[in-house]
Design a protein around this motif. Structure first.
Motif, short mmCIF file in Angstrom:
data_model
loop_
_atom_site.label_atom_id
_atom_site.label_comp_id
_atom_site.label_asym_id
_atom_site.label_seq_id
_atom_site.Cartn_x
_atom_site.Cartn_y
_atom_site.Cartn_z
N SER A 93 0.73 1.72 7.14
CA SER A 93 1.17 2.95 7.80
C SER A 93 1.21 4.07 6.77
O SER A 93 1.10 3.83 5.57
N LEU A 94 1.38 5.28 7.27
CA LEU A 94 1.49 6.43 6.36
C LEU A 94 2.88 6.45 5.77
O LEU A 94 3.86 6.10 6.44
N ASP A 95 2.97 6.86 4.51
CA ASP A 95 4.28 6.89 3.85
C ASP A 95 4.82 8.32 3.73
O ASP A 95 5.94 8.58 4.17
N ILE A 96 4.05 9.21 3.13
CA ILE A 96 4.55 10.57 2.89
C ILE A 96 3.45 11.58 3.24
O ILE A 96 2.28 11.38 2.90
N VAL A 97 3.86 12.65 3.94
CA VAL A 97 2.95 13.76 4.22
C VAL A 97 3.45 14.98 3.45
O VAL A 97 4.52 15.50 3.76
N PHE A 98 2.71 15.40 2.44
CA PHE A 98 3.08 16.60 1.68
C PHE A 98 2.49 17.81 2.37
O PHE A 98 1.27 17.92 2.52
N SER A 99 3.37 18.72 2.79
CA SER A 99 2.91 19.94 3.44
C SER A 99 3.02 21.09 2.45
O SER A 99 4.12 21.47 2.04
N MET A 100 1.88 21.62 2.03
CA MET A 100 1.86 22.65 0.99
C MET A 100 1.88 24.05 1.60
O MET A 100 1.16 24.32 2.55
N LYS A 101 2.71 24.91 1.00
CA LYS A 101 2.80 26.29 1.51
C LYS A 101 2.40 27.28 0.41
O LYS A 101 2.90 27.19 -0.71
N VAL A 102 1.48 28.16 0.76
CA VAL A 102 1.02 29.20 -0.18
C VAL A 102 0.83 30.48 0.63
O VAL A 102 0.35 30.45 1.77
N GLU A 103 1.23 31.64 0.04
CA GLU A 103 1.09 32.91 0.76
C GLU A 103 -0.38 33.26 1.00
O GLU A 103 -1.24 32.91 0.20
N LYS A 104 -0.59 33.98 2.12
CA LYS A 104 -1.97 34.25 2.56
C LYS A 104 -2.79 35.01 1.50
O LYS A 104 -3.97 34.68 1.28
N ASP A 105 -2.17 36.01 0.86
CA ASP A 105 -2.91 36.79 -0.16
C ASP A 105 -3.40 35.89 -1.29
O ASP A 105 -4.51 36.06 -1.81
N GLU A 106 -2.53 34.93 -1.65
CA GLU A 106 -2.88 34.01 -2.74
C GLU A 106 -4.02 33.07 -2.30
O GLU A 106 -4.93 32.77 -3.08
N LEU A 107 -3.97 32.62 -1.03
CA LEU A 107 -5.05 31.76 -0.52
C LEU A 107 -6.39 32.48 -0.63
O LEU A 107 -7.38 31.92 -1.11
N LEU A 108 -6.38 33.73 -0.17
CA LEU A 108 -7.62 34.53 -0.21
C LEU A 108 -8.12 34.68 -1.63
O LEU A 108 -9.31 34.48 -1.91
N ALA A 109 -7.20 35.03 -2.54
CA ALA A 109 -7.61 35.26 -3.94
C ALA A 109 -8.20 33.99 -4.54
O ALA A 109 -9.23 34.03 -5.21
N ARG A 110 -7.55 32.84 -4.30
CA ARG A 110 -8.05 31.58 -4.87
C ARG A 110 -9.43 31.23 -4.34
O ARG A 110 -10.32 30.84 -5.08
N LEU A 111 -9.59 31.36 -3.01
CA LEU A 111 -10.87 30.92 -2.43
C LEU A 111 -12.01 31.87 -2.77
O LEU A 111 -13.14 31.44 -3.00
N MET A 142 0.83 -1.21 0.00
CA MET A 142 0.00 0.00 0.00
C MET A 142 0.86 1.25 0.00
O MET A 142 1.99 1.23 0.48
N LEU A 143 0.28 2.30 -0.53
CA LEU A 143 0.95 3.61 -0.47
C LEU A 143 -0.07 4.59 0.11
O LEU A 143 -1.16 4.75 -0.45
N ASN A 144 0.28 5.21 1.23
CA ASN A 144 -0.65 6.12 1.88
C ASN A 144 -0.04 7.51 2.00
O ASN A 144 1.05 7.66 2.59
N LEU A 145 -0.74 8.50 1.45
CA LEU A 145 -0.24 9.87 1.42
C LEU A 145 -1.21 10.79 2.15
O LEU A 145 -2.42 10.54 2.15
N ILE A 146 -0.65 11.86 2.71
CA ILE A 146 -1.49 12.95 3.24
C ILE A 146 -1.12 14.21 2.48
O ILE A 146 0.06 14.49 2.26
N ILE A 147 -2.15 14.97 2.09
CA ILE A 147 -1.91 16.30 1.53
C ILE A 147 -2.38 17.29 2.58
O ILE A 147 -3.57 17.34 2.92
N PHE A 148 -1.42 18.04 3.10
CA PHE A 148 -1.63 18.89 4.27
C PHE A 148 -1.38 20.35 3.89
O PHE A 148 -0.46 20.63 3.11
N GLY A 149 -2.16 21.26 4.44
CA GLY A 149 -1.90 22.68 4.16
C GLY A 149 -3.12 23.52 4.44
O GLY A 149 -4.21 23.01 4.72
N PRO A 150 -2.95 24.84 4.35
CA PRO A 150 -4.05 25.75 4.67
C PRO A 150 -5.17 25.69 3.65
O PRO A 150 -4.97 25.19 2.54
N PRO A 151 -6.36 26.25 3.98
CA PRO A 151 -7.46 26.27 3.03
C PRO A 151 -7.03 27.00 1.76
O PRO A 151 -6.44 28.08 1.84
N GLY A 152 -7.30 26.39 0.62
CA GLY A 152 -6.99 27.05 -0.65
C GLY A 152 -5.59 26.80 -1.18
O GLY A 152 -5.21 27.32 -2.22
#
Ligand code: B4P
Length: 201
Positions: free
Chosen positions: A107-125, A1-11
């Motif tokens: 078990s979990l294999d990889i946790v991807f932690s995504m980083k995006v600037e706050k202004d960009e998060l707001l604009a996308r959402l 099995m391959l188990n991934l998490i995609i982690f990060g702020p809204p947007g």
């Protein structure tokens, strides 16, 4: 099995990248946000309880979240792995996920932690809100969701840093560039059994 998490702020692109990676690696895409929105759409009592939390930008209580994840991961026995999108969002959820995976001898294999600037998060959402009409994509609620993320969800990152499973990925690049970078990490991990030391940012 391959188990991934995609982690990060809204947007940051969790849902977007999870959909692409689940196709690429034939993994089951489990988005707690999508599960809850479907319950709301069905109009059940649980749905109206959930919309009360989601429309205010608050986290759904751990007990409800874990029951849904437990059901989703126990119904389907023959899977090649999961992408968890928007889950876990609290330390309690992260500890419970380790237990659930352990019960499946996985078990979990990889946790991807995504980083995006706050202004960009707001604009996308805000942009998404115009198209989708999602009640939680208004400026006031988006800011609340970002605050909730910083207070309750960001500490989960350290939990996975300590496990040596965290890979930082910038979510500022175009969608395809971000997924290609993630896929390269997964390919390296599958070939070598370890997360690459120098990861693409
Ligand atoms: P989610 O559904 O997880 O909502 P989200 O954080 O906004 O992420 P989403 O996946 O939808 O958006 P994405 O970043 O892909 O959660 C909603 C609510 O449910 C929460 O507030 C909470 O109430 C509840 N909830 C869910 N899970 C929970 C849990 N585990 N515990 C407690 N409560 C929980 O994309 C955003 C936009 O950016 C899209 O329009 C997309 O097209 C765009 N985009 C993506 N990548 C891009 C890129 N690289 N460049 C430009 N635009 C991009």
């Amino acid at each position: 099995m391959l188990n991934l998490i995609i982690f990060g702020p809204p947007g940051c692109g969790k849902g977007t990248q999870s959909a692409r990676l689940s196709c690429r690696f034939e993994l089951v895409h489990l988005s707690t946000g999508d599960i809850f929105r479907e319950k709301v759409r069905q109009g059940s009592d649980l749905g109206s309880l959930l919309s009360g939390y989601m429309n205010k930008g608050e986290l759904v209580p751990d007990g409800i979240v874990l029951r849904e994840i437990y059901m989703a991961t126990t119904t389907d026995k023959e899977v090649s792995g999961y992408i968890f999108d928007g889950f876990p969002r609290t330390i309690m959820q992260a500890v419970a996920l380790d237990r659930i995976m352990g019960e499946r001898n996985s078990s979990l294999d990889i946790v991807f932690s995504m980083k995006v600037e706050k202004d960009e998060l707001l604009a996308r959402l805000l942009g998404r809100g115009e198209d989708s009409g999602r009640a939680d994509d208004s400026s006031e609620i988006i800011l609340k969701r970002i605050n909730v993320y910083e207070q309750y969800t960001l500490p989960v990152k350290d939990y996975y840093v300590k496990q040596g499973k965290l890979v930082q990925i910038s979510g500022m690049a175009p969608v395809k560039v971000v997924s290609d970078r993630m896929a390269a990490v997964v390919d390296f991990y599958r070939k070598n059994g370890v997360i690459p030391e120098v990861t693409p940012l």
